[in-house]
Scaffold this motif. Structure first.
Motif, short mmCIF file in Angstrom:
data_model
loop_
_atom_site.label_atom_id
_atom_site.label_comp_id
_atom_site.label_asym_id
_atom_site.label_seq_id
_atom_site.Cartn_x
_atom_site.Cartn_y
_atom_site.Cartn_z
N PHE A 18 -34.75 -51.80 74.93
CA PHE A 18 -33.89 -50.66 74.53
C PHE A 18 -34.87 -49.36 74.60
O PHE A 18 -36.03 -49.51 73.97
N PRO A 19 -34.30 -48.24 74.82
CA PRO A 19 -34.96 -47.12 74.74
C PRO A 19 -35.14 -46.52 73.31
O PRO A 19 -34.46 -46.78 72.43
N ALA A 20 -36.06 -45.78 73.03
CA ALA A 20 -36.52 -45.16 71.86
C ALA A 20 -35.38 -44.33 71.20
O ALA A 20 -35.20 -44.05 70.01
N ARG A 24 -28.17 -41.63 78.53
CA ARG A 24 -27.11 -42.20 79.55
C ARG A 24 -27.47 -41.75 80.87
O ARG A 24 -28.09 -40.81 81.19
N SER A 25 -27.23 -42.65 81.90
CA SER A 25 -27.72 -42.73 83.39
C SER A 25 -26.38 -43.29 83.97
O SER A 25 -26.16 -44.67 84.08
N GLY A 26 -25.69 -42.63 84.85
CA GLY A 26 -24.59 -43.20 85.49
C GLY A 26 -23.43 -43.73 84.69
O GLY A 26 -23.00 -43.22 83.80
N PHE A 27 -23.52 -44.94 84.72
CA PHE A 27 -22.32 -45.89 84.18
C PHE A 27 -23.26 -46.55 82.81
O PHE A 27 -22.42 -47.65 82.61
N ARG A 28 -24.40 -46.27 82.66
CA ARG A 28 -25.15 -47.10 81.51
C ARG A 28 -25.36 -46.04 80.52
O ARG A 28 -25.76 -44.85 80.49
N ASP A 29 -24.80 -46.48 79.34
CA ASP A 29 -25.31 -45.83 77.73
C ASP A 29 -26.23 -46.66 77.14
O ASP A 29 -25.82 -47.89 76.91
N SER A 30 -27.24 -46.40 76.90
CA SER A 30 -28.31 -47.13 75.94
C SER A 30 -28.66 -46.32 74.62
O SER A 30 -28.67 -45.06 74.92
N GLY A 31 -29.16 -47.17 74.07
CA GLY A 31 -29.59 -46.50 72.52
C GLY A 31 -30.71 -47.37 72.08
O GLY A 31 -31.07 -48.47 72.77
N ASP A 33 -30.85 -49.63 70.15
CA ASP A 33 -30.45 -51.25 69.86
C ASP A 33 -29.33 -51.66 70.83
O ASP A 33 -28.52 -52.54 70.42
N HIS A 34 -28.93 -51.02 71.81
CA HIS A 34 -27.75 -51.36 72.71
C HIS A 34 -27.88 -50.72 74.11
O HIS A 34 -28.67 -49.78 74.25
N HIS A 35 -27.36 -51.66 75.10
CA HIS A 35 -26.89 -51.19 76.42
C HIS A 35 -25.58 -51.27 76.39
O HIS A 35 -25.12 -52.60 76.22
N VAL A 36 -24.72 -50.36 77.07
CA VAL A 36 -23.30 -50.62 77.54
C VAL A 36 -23.12 -50.05 78.98
O VAL A 36 -23.64 -49.05 79.10
N VAL A 37 -22.91 -51.26 79.86
CA VAL A 37 -22.94 -50.90 81.21
C VAL A 37 -21.61 -51.24 81.89
O VAL A 37 -20.80 -52.18 81.63
N VAL A 139 -24.83 -55.19 75.52
CA VAL A 139 -26.13 -55.98 75.08
C VAL A 139 -26.66 -55.34 73.89
O VAL A 139 -26.86 -54.25 73.83
N THR A 140 -26.69 -56.10 72.74
CA THR A 140 -26.98 -55.20 71.58
C THR A 140 -27.82 -56.28 70.45
O THR A 140 -27.62 -57.49 70.41
#
Length: 145
Positions: A18-20, A24-31, A33-37, A139-140
């Motif tokens: 998970f990123p620090a 957001r990149s294209g159809f991916r949102d990450s934080g 503690d999570h990834h949403v694709v 994924v979280t």
């Protein structure tokens, strides 16, 4: 839709760090503690009389269910987790941690597994009736609320 590619994408997400901070990149949102694709995205429905939208919704739900069957071979049957009450609680002012808060705005339910320290989920998203459907992989490490 290609289930083999979707399985590879889900497997990659489960192992991805998970990123620090949020990104957001294209159809991916990450934080942190999570990834949403978005594994797949349909066309929009601005000119549709409702018939095409219904067919696409059924197609995306069938794809989610088929992918769930394949993942069930790895992790057992999924828990079907409704996000309606999460949405209702957030609308009442309760703070809902991400990714659950945003997901509850556009994804009615998720097929959910626990694997190690992570939750893995599949869902069919649509922000509004004219907008596209998306097959989402999540994924979280954040427990469902």
């Amino acid at each position: 839709m290609d289930r083999a590619q979707h399985l590879v994408a889900v497997d990659e997400l489960v192992g991805r760090a998970f990123p620090a901070r949020a990104e957001r990149s294209g159809f991916r949102d990450s934080g942190p503690d999570h990834h949403v694709v978005a594994l797949a995205t349909s066309e929009e429905f601005w000119e549709d009389d409702g018939t095409r939208r219904l067919a696409v919704e059924e197609q995306y739900e069938a794809e989610r269910d088929g992918l769930s069957t394949l993942l069930a071979a790895l992790w057992g049957p999924p828990q079907v987790f409704s996000l309606w009450s999460v949405f209702d609680r957030s609308m009442s002012g309760e703070h809902i941690p991400e990714p659950w808060g945003v997901l509850s705005n556009h994804t009615p339910d998720l097929h959910l597994w626990r694997t190690g320290e992570r939750w893995v989920a599949l869902g069919v998203s649509q922000w509004d009736k004219e907008l596209p459907f998306q097959l989402l992989a999540v994924v979280t490490t954040v427990d469902p609320p």
